[in-house]
Design an enzyme around this catalytic site. Structure first.
Site, PDB file in Angstrom:
ATOM      1  N   GLU A  14      31.728  47.445  22.378  1.00 47.30           N
ATOM      2  CA  GLU A  14      31.177  47.154  23.710  1.00 47.30           C
ATOM      3  C   GLU A  14      30.130  46.059  23.574  1.00 47.30           C
ATOM      4  O   GLU A  14      29.236  46.155  22.740  1.00 47.30           O
ATOM      5  CB  GLU A  14      30.573  48.431  24.318  1.00 47.30           C
ATOM      6  CG  GLU A  14      29.658  48.226  25.516  1.00 47.30           C
ATOM      7  CD  GLU A  14      30.310  47.518  26.706  1.00 47.30           C
ATOM      8  OE1 GLU A  14      31.443  47.884  27.076  1.00 47.30           O
ATOM      9  OE2 GLU A  14      29.678  46.583  27.247  1.00 47.30           O
ATOM     10  N   GLN A  15      30.228  45.052  24.454  1.00 47.33           N
ATOM     11  CA  GLN A  15      29.301  43.918  24.344  1.00 47.33           C
ATOM     12  C   GLN A  15      27.870  44.284  24.731  1.00 47.33           C
ATOM     13  O   GLN A  15      26.930  43.718  24.210  1.00 47.33           O
ATOM     14  CB  GLN A  15      29.800  42.746  25.194  1.00 47.33           C
ATOM     15  CG  GLN A  15      29.770  43.007  26.684  1.00 47.33           C
ATOM     16  CD  GLN A  15      30.377  41.866  27.509  1.00 47.33           C
ATOM     17  OE1 GLN A  15      30.901  40.899  26.959  1.00 47.33           O
ATOM     18  NE2 GLN A  15      30.315  41.997  28.817  1.00 47.33           N
ATOM     19  N   ARG A  32      29.127  57.061  39.572  1.00 46.97           N
ATOM     20  CA  ARG A  32      29.853  56.375  38.499  1.00 46.97           C
ATOM     21  C   ARG A  32      29.253  56.680  37.137  1.00 46.97           C
ATOM     22  O   ARG A  32      29.969  56.865  36.163  1.00 46.97           O
ATOM     23  CB  ARG A  32      29.815  54.863  38.685  1.00 46.97           C
ATOM     24  CG  ARG A  32      30.322  54.373  39.987  1.00 46.97           C
ATOM     25  CD  ARG A  32      30.017  52.901  40.135  1.00 46.97           C
ATOM     26  NE  ARG A  32      30.962  52.123  39.357  1.00 46.97           N
ATOM     27  CZ  ARG A  32      32.168  51.788  39.803  1.00 46.97           C
ATOM     28  NH1 ARG A  32      32.577  52.164  40.980  1.00 46.97           N
ATOM     29  NH2 ARG A  32      32.972  51.085  39.064  1.00 46.97           N
ATOM     30  N   TYR A  54      29.190  58.743  51.816  1.00 45.32           N
ATOM     31  CA  TYR A  54      29.425  60.116  51.343  1.00 45.32           C
ATOM     32  C   TYR A  54      28.252  60.598  50.506  1.00 45.32           C
ATOM     33  O   TYR A  54      27.473  59.799  49.985  1.00 45.32           O
ATOM     34  CB  TYR A  54      30.748  60.269  50.581  1.00 45.32           C
ATOM     35  CG  TYR A  54      31.032  59.295  49.453  1.00 45.32           C
ATOM     36  CD1 TYR A  54      30.518  59.473  48.177  1.00 45.32           C
ATOM     37  CD2 TYR A  54      31.873  58.199  49.670  1.00 45.32           C
ATOM     38  CE1 TYR A  54      30.832  58.604  47.147  1.00 45.32           C
ATOM     39  CE2 TYR A  54      32.177  57.315  48.644  1.00 45.32           C
ATOM     40  CZ  TYR A  54      31.663  57.522  47.391  1.00 45.32           C
ATOM     41  OH  TYR A  54      31.969  56.653  46.373  1.00 45.32           O
ATOM     42  N   ASP A  98      40.991  47.495  34.349  1.00 46.02           N
ATOM     43  CA  ASP A  98      40.869  46.293  35.174  1.00 46.02           C
ATOM     44  C   ASP A  98      41.382  45.027  34.468  1.00 46.02           C
ATOM     45  O   ASP A  98      41.797  44.077  35.128  1.00 46.02           O
ATOM     46  CB  ASP A  98      39.406  46.063  35.584  1.00 46.02           C
ATOM     47  CG  ASP A  98      39.046  46.759  36.898  1.00 46.02           C
ATOM     48  OD1 ASP A  98      39.839  47.592  37.386  1.00 46.02           O
ATOM     49  OD2 ASP A  98      37.961  46.458  37.444  1.00 46.02           O
TER      50      ASP A  98
HETATM   51  P1  FAD Z   1      34.943  47.612  33.493  1.00 42.51           P
HETATM   52  O1  FAD Z   1      34.243  48.703  34.174  1.00 42.51           O
HETATM   53  O2  FAD Z   1      34.772  46.227  34.004  1.00 42.51           O
HETATM   54  O3  FAD Z   1      34.505  47.673  31.963  1.00 42.51           O
HETATM   55  C1  FAD Z   1      34.730  46.621  31.071  1.00 42.51           C
HETATM   56  C2  FAD Z   1      33.787  46.822  29.893  1.00 42.51           C
HETATM   57  O4  FAD Z   1      34.127  45.901  28.870  1.00 42.51           O
HETATM   58  C3  FAD Z   1      32.335  46.581  30.240  1.00 42.51           C
HETATM   59  O5  FAD Z   1      31.549  47.634  29.704  1.00 42.51           O
HETATM   60  C4  FAD Z   1      32.032  45.240  29.596  1.00 42.51           C
HETATM   61  O6  FAD Z   1      30.683  45.117  29.217  1.00 42.51           O
HETATM   62  C5  FAD Z   1      32.955  45.266  28.401  1.00 42.51           C
HETATM   63  N1  FAD Z   1      33.383  43.949  27.926  1.00 42.51           N
HETATM   64  C6  FAD Z   1      33.843  42.925  28.689  1.00 42.51           C
HETATM   65  N2  FAD Z   1      34.173  41.870  27.920  1.00 42.51           N
HETATM   66  C7  FAD Z   1      33.922  42.249  26.632  1.00 42.51           C
HETATM   67  C8  FAD Z   1      34.075  41.578  25.378  1.00 42.51           C
HETATM   68  N3  FAD Z   1      34.565  40.338  25.290  1.00 42.51           N
HETATM   69  N4  FAD Z   1      33.739  42.247  24.245  1.00 42.51           N
HETATM   70  C9  FAD Z   1      33.254  43.531  24.326  1.00 42.51           C
HETATM   71  N5  FAD Z   1      33.090  44.200  25.488  1.00 42.51           N
HETATM   72  C10 FAD Z   1      33.423  43.562  26.633  1.00 42.51           C
HETATM   73  N6  FAD Z   1      37.740  52.873  41.540  1.00 42.51           N
HETATM   74  C11 FAD Z   1      38.085  54.160  41.830  1.00 42.51           C
HETATM   75  O7  FAD Z   1      38.900  54.748  41.103  1.00 42.51           O
HETATM   76  N7  FAD Z   1      37.553  54.820  42.910  1.00 42.51           N
HETATM   77  C12 FAD Z   1      36.642  54.218  43.745  1.00 42.51           C
HETATM   78  O8  FAD Z   1      36.171  54.843  44.705  1.00 42.51           O
HETATM   79  C13 FAD Z   1      36.265  52.865  43.469  1.00 42.51           C
HETATM   80  N8  FAD Z   1      35.367  52.227  44.273  1.00 42.51           N
HETATM   81  C14 FAD Z   1      34.990  50.956  43.977  1.00 42.51           C
HETATM   82  C15 FAD Z   1      34.050  50.335  44.803  1.00 42.51           C
HETATM   83  C16 FAD Z   1      33.636  49.037  44.529  1.00 42.51           C
HETATM   84  C17 FAD Z   1      32.640  48.372  45.459  1.00 42.51           C
HETATM   85  C18 FAD Z   1      34.162  48.352  43.373  1.00 42.51           C
HETATM   86  C19 FAD Z   1      33.697  46.968  43.030  1.00 42.51           C
HETATM   87  C20 FAD Z   1      35.112  48.971  42.559  1.00 42.51           C
HETATM   88  C21 FAD Z   1      35.536  50.267  42.840  1.00 42.51           C
HETATM   89  N9  FAD Z   1      36.482  50.930  42.025  1.00 42.51           N
HETATM   90  C22 FAD Z   1      36.840  52.215  42.326  1.00 42.51           C
HETATM   91  C23 FAD Z   1      37.125  50.230  40.884  1.00 42.51           C
HETATM   92  C24 FAD Z   1      36.517  50.598  39.534  1.00 42.51           C
HETATM   93  O9  FAD Z   1      35.132  50.373  39.567  1.00 42.51           O
HETATM   94  C25 FAD Z   1      37.112  49.728  38.412  1.00 42.51           C
HETATM   95  O10 FAD Z   1      38.504  49.630  38.575  1.00 42.51           O
HETATM   96  C26 FAD Z   1      36.818  50.354  37.039  1.00 42.51           C
HETATM   97  O11 FAD Z   1      35.439  50.537  36.863  1.00 42.51           O
HETATM   98  C27 FAD Z   1      37.397  49.480  35.904  1.00 42.51           C
HETATM   99  O12 FAD Z   1      37.038  50.026  34.650  1.00 42.51           O
HETATM  100  P2  FAD Z   1      37.326  49.226  33.321  1.00 42.51           P
HETATM  101  O13 FAD Z   1      36.771  50.061  32.233  1.00 42.51           O
HETATM  102  O14 FAD Z   1      38.761  48.830  33.236  1.00 42.51           O
HETATM  103  O15 FAD Z   1      36.533  47.857  33.461  1.00 42.51           O
END
Ligand code: FAD
Length: 413
Positions: free
Chosen positions: A36-37, A109, A216, A293
Site C-alpha cells: 500500500e502506497q 467506510r 442515512y 475499481d
Molecule cells: P480504492 O479504494 O481506490 O483503493 C486503492 C488503494 O490502492 C488505495 O489504498 C491506494 O492508496 C492504493 N494504491 C493506488 N495506487 C497504488 C500504487 N501504485 N502502489 C501501491 N498502492 C497504491 N460502493 C459501494 O459498494 N456502496 C456505496 O454505497 C458506495 N458509495 C459511494 C459513494 C461515493 C461518493 C463514491 C465516490 C464511491 C462510492 N462507492 C460505493 C464506491 C467505492 O467507494 C469504491 O468502488 C471502492 O472503494 C473501491 O475500492 P478499491 O479497493 O478497488 O479501490
C-alpha cells in the site's frame, strides 16, 4: 517452502478491494502480501451501503456479526423527488432480507475497511505500507510488482490500485471518464440533525434535476451521513477547477426544505469528482490481474463499487479453493474462470449505473414521466435488483438475467 519465494500472492493496494482479496486467498491457505502506497491503511469518506450480495460473502468469511455490530440495518430505502419531497418508490429492507437471505446494511467506510484489516491481521496477511508500485513484469511461474525499494514476486500479482490504476495500462489505454458530477459528503453526530425533518431509520435518496441527495444513519444511529451530488456548470464549461463549494449551494437552490436543511452540514473542504471508465472485458495478462475499481470503477448510483470488489475477491478465491490441489494452484485456470464471469457482470453494473444516474437527474417533462413510472412500481417487484442482490455468479451461466420478466423473447440463442 514454495520454490524459495516467501509469498504466493502479491496484492497492490490496501483499499477495500485489496484487503478483501488478501483475506479471501489467505482463507484458502495462501500466503499473501499487500503493498500500500499510503503511510497507514485507512479509508476517507463517510457511509457505504452494502447490499445482500455483499453481506452474504461477509457472512461466509465470518465477518457479518462484526459488521452488524458496527453498522445500521435500515428499514426502507425511500426514493423521493428532490423538488417536491414526495415519495416516488421504496424498498422494504426486511422483505429484502427475507428474499435474499442476507441483510441490506449501511456502515461507515472506515468500519468496513477496519473489519477487513483486522481479519487480514488475524489471518497473517503481510501488510506493508509506504510502497508505491510503479511497474509490473511477467516472470517465470508468476509476476513481479516493481517499486522504488525493490521487486516483489508472486505466483500472481493482483492490482487493486483503484480508479487511476497503473496496472490497468497493461490491458487498456483508456482513461477515467468525467461525469461532470461531484459529490460532497458529511458524517456528523446525530445530535446535530435531531431537530431536522428526517427519516432516521431509512436510507433516503432525493432525486432531482442534475442533482441528488442521500441521507442515512450510521453507527447504531449515533452518526448521520449525507451525500450531495450535482452536475458542475464549471465542468461543463471546461474549467479546470470545477465542483467548487459555491456550486454546491446553487445546485440545490430549487430543492425541497428537507434537502436544503441538510446542506449546511456538508464538509466543504473535501469533494469527490465522479469518474468512471468504459467497461473492459479482459482484466488478465499472464499472471497479472485487475480487481476492484482498477478493473471496473463505476459511477456510484447503484452503490455497488465496493461490493463488486468484494465479489471479485470471493469469486477468484472460490475458483482457487475448488481446485483439487496438493500445494500448488493452477493459476491460469483460476484467472481464466475469474475473467470469464466478472467482467460480464461488472459491465452490466457500470452501464446500468450510468443509465440509472441519468434517470435520477431528469428535468421538465422527463422528470414528470420518470416520477409517474416510479410511483407505479410495485414496491415488492424485485426484477430490477434480483440480478444485483442475488448470489454472486461463479460462472457465466449463473449470471441472472437483468429483467427476467422480459427474458422470454431473447433466450432463443
Ligand atoms: P480504492 O479504494 O481506490 O483503493 C486503492 C488503494 O490502492 C488505495 O489504498 C491506494 O492508496 C492504493 N494504491 C493506488 N495506487 C497504488 C500504487 N501504485 N502502489 C501501491 N498502492 C497504491 N460502493 C459501494 O459498494 N456502496 C456505496 O454505497 C458506495 N458509495 C459511494 C459513494 C461515493 C461518493 C463514491 C465516490 C464511491 C462510492 N462507492 C460505493 C464506491 C467505492 O467507494 C469504491 O468502488 C471502492 O472503494 C473501491 O475500492 P478499491 O479497493 O478497488 O479501490
Amino acid at each position: 517452502a514454495h520454490d524459495g519465494h516467501d509469498v504466493d500472492v502479491v496484492v497492490v493496494g490496501g483499499g477495500i478491494g485489496g484487503l478483501a482479496n488478501a483475506l479471501a486467498l489467505t482463507r484458502k491457505g495462501l500466503r499473501v502480501r499487500v503493498l500500500e502506497q499510503a503511510h497507514e491503511f485507512g479509508e476517507v469518506g463517510a457511509g457505504l451501503q452494502i447490499a445482500p450480495n455483499c453481506t452474504r460473502i461477509l457472512d461466509q468469511w465470518g465477518l457479518l456479526d462484526e459488521v452488524k455490530s458496527l453498522g445500521v440495518l435500515p428499514e426502507n430505502i425511500l426514493m423521493k423527488d428532490a423538488i417536491d419531497g414526495g415519495v416516488l418508490t421504496s424498498l422494504d429492507l426486511s422483505d429484502v432480507e427475507r428474499r435474499y437471505g442476507f441483510p441490506y446494511m449501511v456502515i461507515h467506510r472506515s468500519d468496513l475497511h477496519g473489519t477487513l484489516l483486522r481479519a487480514c491481521r488475524r489471518a497473517g496477511v503481510d501488510l506493508v505500507n509506504d510502497v508505491t508500485v510503479t511497474a509490473y513484469e511477467q516472470a517465470e511461474g508468476g509476476a513481479v510488482a516493481v517499486h522504488a525499494g525493490g521487486r516483489e514476486f508472486g505466483e500472481i500479482v493482483l492490482a487493486a490500485d483503484g480508479l487511476r490504476s497503473v496496472a490497468r495500462r497493461i490491458v487498456s489505454d483508456d482513461e477515467p471518464v468525467s461525469s461532470a458530477y461531484v459529490a460532497y459528503r458529511s458524517a456528523v453526530p446525530f445530535e446535530k440533525v435531531a431537530d431536522l425533518d428526517l427519516h432516521p431509520k431509512d436510507v433516503v435518496v432525493y432525486i432531482g434535476p442534475r442533482c441528488h441527495f442521500v441521507q442515512y444513519s450510521l453507527r447504531h444511529g449515533e452518526m448521520f451521513n449525507q451525500v450531495a451530488v450535482f452536475e458542475s456548470p464549471k465542468a461543463l464549461a471546461g474549467e479546470e477547477d470545477w465542483g467548487t463549494p459555491d456550486e454546491l449551494d446553487g445546485a440545490f437552490a430549487a430543492a425541497c426544505d428537507q434537502v436544503r436543511a441538510g446542506l449546511p452540514l456538508m464538509w466543504r473542504d473535501r469533494r469527490w469528482r465522479m469518474y468512471d471508465r468504459e467497461p473492459i472485458m479482459d482484466w488478465v495478462r499472464g499472471r497479472i490481474a485487475l480487481t476492484g475499481d482498477a478493473a471496473h470503477p463505476p459511477l456510484q448510483y447503484l452503490a455497488q463499487g465496493a461490493i463488486m470488489a468484494i465479489e471479485d475477491a470471493w469469486v477468484l478465491s472460490e475458483h482457487v479453493g475448488a481446485q483439487d490441489r496438493t500445494g500448488s494452484v493452477d493459476w491460469d485456470a483460476a484467472l481464466a474462470a475469474y475473467n470469464a464471469v466478472r467482467p460480464q457482470h461488472c459491465r452490466r453494473v457500470l452501464t446500468t449505473a450510468r443509465a440509472w444516474g441519468n434517470l435520477w437527474h431528469h428535468d421538465g417533462e422527463k422528470r414528470e414521466w420518470r416520477n409517474a413510472v416510479l410511483r407505479d412500481r410495485d414496491v415488492y417487484d424485485y426484477s430490477y435488483v434480483d440480478w444485483l442482490f442475488g448470489p454472486t455468479a461463479l460462472t457465466p451461466d449463473q449470471l441472472s438475467p437483468m429483467f427476467p420478466q422480459y427474458a422470454g423473447d431473447d433466450t432463443q440463442a
